[in-house]
Enzyme design. Structure first.
Site, PDB file in Angstrom:
ATOM      1  N   THR A 210      -4.196   1.510  -1.605  1.00 41.04           N
ATOM      2  CA  THR A 210      -3.677   0.158  -2.149  1.00 41.04           C
ATOM      3  C   THR A 210      -4.135  -0.509  -3.440  1.00 41.04           C
ATOM      4  O   THR A 210      -5.330  -0.045  -3.763  1.00 41.04           O
ATOM      5  CB  THR A 210      -3.916  -0.749  -1.039  1.00 41.04           C
ATOM      6  OG1 THR A 210      -3.475  -1.881  -1.071  1.00 41.04           O
ATOM      7  CG2 THR A 210      -5.400  -0.874  -0.713  1.00 41.04           C
TER       8      THR A 210
ATOM      9  N   SER B  38      -5.813  -4.048   6.881  1.00 43.73           N
ATOM     10  CA  SER B  38      -5.330  -3.742   7.973  1.00 43.73           C
ATOM     11  C   SER B  38      -4.406  -2.280   7.933  1.00 43.73           C
ATOM     12  O   SER B  38      -4.050  -1.752   8.866  1.00 43.73           O
ATOM     13  CB  SER B  38      -3.765  -4.532   8.166  1.00 43.73           C
ATOM     14  OG  SER B  38      -3.868  -6.006   8.176  1.00 43.73           O
TER      15      SER B  38
ATOM     16  N   THR C 216       0.741  -0.985  -0.048  1.00 46.91           N
ATOM     17  CA  THR C 216       0.196   0.097   0.128  1.00 46.91           C
ATOM     18  C   THR C 216       0.675   1.346  -0.050  1.00 46.91           C
ATOM     19  O   THR C 216       2.044   1.265  -0.236  1.00 46.91           O
ATOM     20  CB  THR C 216      -0.954   0.048   1.097  1.00 46.91           C
ATOM     21  OG1 THR C 216      -0.150  -0.239   2.333  1.00 46.91           O
ATOM     22  CG2 THR C 216      -2.062  -0.889   1.174  1.00 46.91           C
TER      23      THR C 216
END
Length: 609
Positions: free
Chosen positions: A434, A489, A416
């Site tokens: 990303t 995440s 990302t």
């Protein structure tokens, strides 16, 4: 020179002296160590920056400067972020772009908003998307490099939503820097060259091969001026027509054909999936945290991101351990501190594997996601942290929750790029963006093969659990379902003074699941150890995803490794190429300023005035 700036320079020097060798394990194949999202490249010490009125922190100098120029022209933080993202699509194609998604956290001086541009699974996708004919999960590398991996892109639609709410300049004006660069060309950097050289599968796509590589199959050399007329063409259409230019018409048709015509594993995306895509506006996930310097209010992105919950849990659990007030030893965390951090992380990742998924499909435990950050719950979980590494760790029961879900098995995660921006009007944002793995699904879209270039598609659906159910038939919360957003995440973060409400910082990082650790490290460094953003970013990286405790190669003394092993940790050293960006409010010589930091492990800078 203020002492915090001096420490930043010292840590930069240590980082250069101890930098590890490049890591070319970006294929996603099973490895002894958890794979990193992108290979390492040159380490370049960063000085840290000071800007008075506004600042843009981004992973490439051309992108950061494009955003800063938008601010100088009277644009807002969102305006600048759009310009930055479009330039990153061109100059950092391995990490993000218009073929992917993003999470944007925005503060307008009064409220925090969360704009969700996460990709979605096509309507025809089922929970068996990544299973073979025998019902077993596909090899990860095979799934990544396929049409099945591609989610419906969401970054452009989300940015248009944010622009409608907070833009100051016309939409089309924001595409001019990227279009100009795509037409004229940009110099291939050492990092892009290294990643192109190490990637084993990008050459399999004929469009990407023709654009990124020379006739002999080697990547264009460092300094080569790389033009992308096809991307310029697509960006002109988006500038004129908005997201519809990507989700309908010729560009959408080219995306669908690329996905459906993959030679070995075609995907299910169709024109209807692109036309139906809708970004979401969600409620930011904010919680209180008591740090050494002051009481904080930390705001992050809610599910489908797991980042804010995991970062908050780790910091909250760590504050309840004997290492809560521990300092650095020789410019690095001590073995005692790392032990408590690792044990807190394992508890957080157990909850993450059990509960976190797209909130449109999965209910929060105890009825709200903040149950995972409730002080009483963290008190209870912190009691599980002892002097030795626990033999096993399981999820808790936040809010007394009972769960029918099965824990998600461990699998690689990638991605990302991160952007942090503050403008002169009091707006600020933190945006992580990303296409997932380096170069995404290794599929490059063009509407006209006679025009060089194009843009890369994400492999975001591999963030879903490949195994949809446990052996006893219980479903995994983060399994594939039609229209669902995969768990992430990404951890875009805004930090406030809990008492005054003043914005203190914007921060975040790329790094797959290690994003959580990179972000937590930087926040702890800034507000527990009193470091500048640059010094906090320069600290050695570390973290665990529930397995071995990873330490950045060459950054910790042997005595620290030995002490951790004596406590029962399996310790492994590896390159850990984060891409942190951070901007912090501070005072220098009696004047309020923005301090900026950019990761020496990547190419980023902080630009402004």
């Amino acid at each position: 020179m203020p002492p915090r700036f001096a420490l930043s320079l010292v840590l930069c020097g240590l980082l250069l002296a101890c930098a590890g060798s490049p890591d070319s394990s970006g294929s996603g194949a099973p490895a002894a160590n958890p794979p990193q999202p992108e290979g390492a490249s040159a380490i370049t010490a960063k000085p840290g920056w000071v800007h008075r009125r506004q600042a843009v922190a981004a992973a490439n100098p051309l992108a950061a400067e494009a955003g800063a120029n938008i601010l100088r022209s009277g644009g807002s933080a969102v305006d600048a972020a759009i310009a930055v993202q479009m330039v990153l699509t061109l100059v950092e194609p391995q990490s993000s772009g218009i073929g992917g998604g993003a999470f944007l956290l925005h503060h307008d001086g009064q409220r925090v908003q969360a704009f969700d541009g996460r990709e979605t699974a096509p309507a025809a996708a089922t929970e068996a998307l990544f299973l073979n004919e025998q019902g077993q999960p596909l090899p990860f590398a095979m799934a990544v490099n396929s049409g099945r991996a591609v989610g419906v892109p969401g970054a452009v639609a989300m940015l248009a939503m944010a622009h409608k709410a907070h833009g100051r300049l016309p939409w089309d004006r924001l595409f001019e820097p990227a279009i100009s660069l795509a037409d004229k060309g940009f110099a291939v950097s050492q990092r892009l060259h290294s990643l192109l050289k190490d990637d084993a599968t990008l050459r399999n796509d004929s469009v990407a091969k023709a654009y990124f590589y020379r006739a002999d199959g080697t990547p264009h050399p460092v300094g080569h001026v790389l033009r992308n007329p096809e991307l310029a063409h697509v960006l002109r259409q988006i500038a004129a027509k908005g997201p519809a230019a990507l989700h309908e018409g010729a560009v959408a048709q080219a995306i669908v054909e690329k996905v459906q015509q993959h030679a070995s594993l075609p995907g299910h995306m169709n024109m209807g999936d692109l036309q139906r895509y809708q970004p979401r506006q969600r409620e930011a996930l904010c919680h209180d945290h008591a740090a050494a310097e002051r009481a904080l209010r930390i705001c992050g992105f809610p599910p489908p991101s797991s980042g804010a919950i995991a970062v908050g849990q780790i910091l909250g659990l760590l504050s309840r351990t004997p290492s809560a007030a521990a300092g650095l030893e020789g410019g690095a965390p001590s073995a005692d501190w790392l032990h408590h951090y690792a044990e807190a992380s394992r508890l957080a990742f157990a909850d993450r594997a059990q509960y976190v998924a797209d909130p449109d499909f999965v209910a929060a435990p105890g009825g709200q996601w903040l149950s995972l950050l409730a002080p009483a719950y963290l008190d209870q979980r912190a009691k599980l942290i002892g002097d030795k590494a626990a033999a096993s760790v399981t999820h808790g029961r936040p809010g007394g929750a009972t769960s029918a879900w099965a824990p998600m098995p461990a699998q690689p995660e990638y991605g990302t790029s991160h952007i942090s921006i503050v403008d002169a009007q009091g707006n600020a944002l933190s945006m992580t963006t990303t296409i997932e793995a380096a170069f995404g699904a290794r599929l490059m879209v063009t509407t006209d093969p006679s025009r060089p270039g194009g843009f890369l598609l994400n492999n975001q659906l591999t963030d879903f659990s490949f195994a949809p159910r446990s052996a006893d038939g219980r479903p995994v919360a983060n399994r594939v379902e039609p229209g669902k957003r995969p768990r992430s995440s990404m951890s875009p973060t805004l930090v406030f003074d809990r008492h005054t409400g003043e914005l203190l910082a914007s921060a975040g990082s790329p790094g797959g699941a290690f994003i959580i650790h990179f972000t937590a490290k930087t926040l702890h460094g800034m507000y527990q150890w009193g470091l500048t953003p640059q010094a906090a970013i320069d600290l050695p990286n570390f973290g665990t995803l529930g397995g071995p405790l990873m330490l950045e190669t060459g950054r910790f003394p042997p005595a620290t490794v030995q002490a951790l092993e004596q406590r029962g940790h399996e310790v492994r050293e590896a390159p850990m190429p984060s891409g942190l960006q951070a901007i912090q409010r501070d005072e220098v010589n009696g004047r309020k300023v923005w301090l900026g930091g950019a990761d020496p492990r990547r190419e980023g800078i902080v630009s402004g005035n």
